[in-house]
Scaffold this active site. Sequence first.
Site, PDB file in Angstrom:
ATOM      1  N   TRP A   1       0.834  -1.203   0.000  1.00 11.06           N
ATOM      2  CA  TRP A   1       0.000   0.000   0.000  1.00 11.06           C
ATOM      3  C   TRP A   1       0.870   1.255   0.000  1.00 11.06           C
ATOM      4  O   TRP A   1       0.505   2.270  -0.593  1.00 11.06           O
ATOM      5  CB  TRP A   1      -0.901  -0.007   1.236  1.00 11.06           C
ATOM      6  CG  TRP A   1      -1.728   1.233   1.421  1.00 11.06           C
ATOM      7  CD1 TRP A   1      -2.986   1.470   0.935  1.00 11.06           C
ATOM      8  CD2 TRP A   1      -1.367   2.415   2.149  1.00 11.06           C
ATOM      9  NE1 TRP A   1      -3.420   2.722   1.315  1.00 11.06           N
ATOM     10  CE2 TRP A   1      -2.450   3.321   2.056  1.00 11.06           C
ATOM     11  CE3 TRP A   1      -0.236   2.799   2.866  1.00 11.06           C
ATOM     12  CZ2 TRP A   1      -2.427   4.572   2.664  1.00 11.06           C
ATOM     13  CZ3 TRP A   1      -0.207   4.050   3.471  1.00 11.06           C
ATOM     14  CH2 TRP A   1      -1.295   4.922   3.363  1.00 11.06           C
ATOM     15  N   HIS A   2       2.037   1.172   0.657  1.00  9.70           N
ATOM     16  CA  HIS A   2       2.887   2.344   0.786  1.00  9.70           C
ATOM     17  C   HIS A   2       3.565   2.736  -0.521  1.00  9.70           C
ATOM     18  O   HIS A   2       3.945   3.903  -0.675  1.00  9.70           O
ATOM     19  CB  HIS A   2       3.956   2.107   1.863  1.00  9.70           C
ATOM     20  CG  HIS A   2       3.429   2.248   3.260  1.00  9.70           C
ATOM     21  ND1 HIS A   2       2.820   1.213   3.939  1.00  9.70           N
ATOM     22  CD2 HIS A   2       3.410   3.309   4.104  1.00  9.70           C
ATOM     23  CE1 HIS A   2       2.459   1.628   5.134  1.00  9.70           C
ATOM     24  NE2 HIS A   2       2.793   2.892   5.268  1.00  9.70           N
ATOM     25  N   GLY A   3       3.744   1.825  -1.425  1.00  8.07           N
ATOM     26  CA  GLY A   3       4.383   2.221  -2.668  1.00  8.07           C
ATOM     27  C   GLY A   3       4.663   1.060  -3.592  1.00  8.07           C
ATOM     28  O   GLY A   3       4.730  -0.101  -3.172  1.00  8.07           O
TER      29      GLY A   3
ATOM     30  N   PHE B   1       2.283   8.533  -1.154  1.00 12.84           N
ATOM     31  CA  PHE B   1       1.542   7.277  -1.002  1.00 12.84           C
ATOM     32  C   PHE B   1       0.058   7.451  -1.276  1.00 12.84           C
ATOM     33  O   PHE B   1      -0.673   6.509  -1.344  1.00 12.84           O
ATOM     34  CB  PHE B   1       1.740   6.707   0.405  1.00 12.84           C
ATOM     35  CG  PHE B   1       3.178   6.504   0.773  1.00 12.84           C
ATOM     36  CD1 PHE B   1       4.090   6.031  -0.146  1.00 12.84           C
ATOM     37  CD2 PHE B   1       3.637   6.838   2.043  1.00 12.84           C
ATOM     38  CE1 PHE B   1       5.423   5.862   0.171  1.00 12.84           C
ATOM     39  CE2 PHE B   1       4.959   6.651   2.379  1.00 12.84           C
ATOM     40  CZ  PHE B   1       5.857   6.173   1.456  1.00 12.84           C
TER      41      PHE B   1
END
Length: 482
Positions: A325-327, A482
Amino acid sequence: MLFNSIDFAIFLPIVFILYWFVANKNLKLQNSLIVAASLFFYGWWDWRFLSLILFSTFVDYSIGYRLGEEENKVKRKILLWTSIVVNLGFLGFFKYHNFFLENFITAFSFFGTEIRANSLQIILPVGISFYTFQTLSYTIDVYKRKLEPTKDLIAFSAFVSFFPQLVAGPIERATNLLPQFYRKRKFEYSKAVDGMRQILWGLFKKIVIADNSAEFADLIFNNSSDYSGSTLVFGAIFFTFQIYGDFSGYSDIAIGTSRLFGFDLKQNFAFPYFSRDMAEFWRRWHISLSTWFRDYVYIPLGGSRGSKWMQVRNTFAIFIISGFWHGANWTFVVWGALNAVYFLPLLLAKKNRSNLDVVAQGKYLPSLKELTKIITTFGLTVFAWIFFRAANINHAIQYISEIFSPSLFTVPSFRDIGPAFRFFLIVLLFFGIEWKGRSEQFAIEKLGLKWRSPIRYAMYALIIIMLFWHGQNKQQFIYFQF
């Protein structure tokens, strides 16, 4: 529009005055003003993405409305999955298209097949990961009948686009934030003052702690091959300070700004670097995201129920998804998997709920046992952050390899080491304040509120002076990417 910018310093008072002195007698007008201000705030970056957030708002409002009228289970599931596919489809396209394309090409090249494909020049819309999850929480809760669907499009639009937390959270649940748009708000002086205090502390975290930590962390990470292992340790620690000051600072400003308008957002950070194990850390770090994944992914997968294999599977699934989800980079996947490895022994030994109280409650200092646990947990966290900050997997491996080399036992040395150590003292003072206020929801609530007015205001003045003094290194908030 950055919270730590002149633009926002002009924008916020204007909206505040219009909200309380012009639109204060009409709830729908107040909500409409919030929608207009939020869209202006968001469009300040790139007006082209306004259509995206408006479309997402309309889709989930319509689906929620239909879910409230539909009783057929099959049709209700179709509506739910329509919302999931639309929202995650947008997120996947803008955030992960090129990642999957590049890895697809690399995979076939490994087997000797060359595929030609052009990457798209895709601009990632600011905050899409946050408002996508926020609207999904609404649809899922309506589907589960935990929340009545709204028939007020303006209130729902305000919930989705609420500018204080639109681009970097906290990720609010519809069950908490949406009903607040139905209620008449009255100006409360004490709440507004508390909000201003929260904003001031958040700006201190961002401008003084995070941005100055970033200067040293960037210097070391971007030139890691030139430095000794001991210096690289300091680089990782500085990034650890940076990401906490940056993200928790943003959350504090968002929560404080919301209070100015009569809203209460959930706490997003609860002094995570004082945690005694990794399970406690994840109860205290980015709480809104951790609980979102727990409630909407981990528990539906079976949670900690079932066989040991299921517990292991679910734990790795939740942490790897959180990392991704962060990248769109394998470093985030490894970071998530590493945290799963940290967490699993506690889960399997049923010790993941063993530290639910405040560390050293009612004491000035922790015990030796507590201090050892805090240092160990902090060390594991710092190590994991290396993958989060590194440019790619090779960079992370090289960075770690140099740390665990004989140069680890040398004296740290890099340009501006003198200012770095002086700044390190400011960081220690900052964490001393955090330690003092650890039993409160926010540290600033504890510090100085019982002091006499001259001393208290002198402290606020000192913080403001430090904001201007250290404000030359202004950087974008980390979580905007993000």
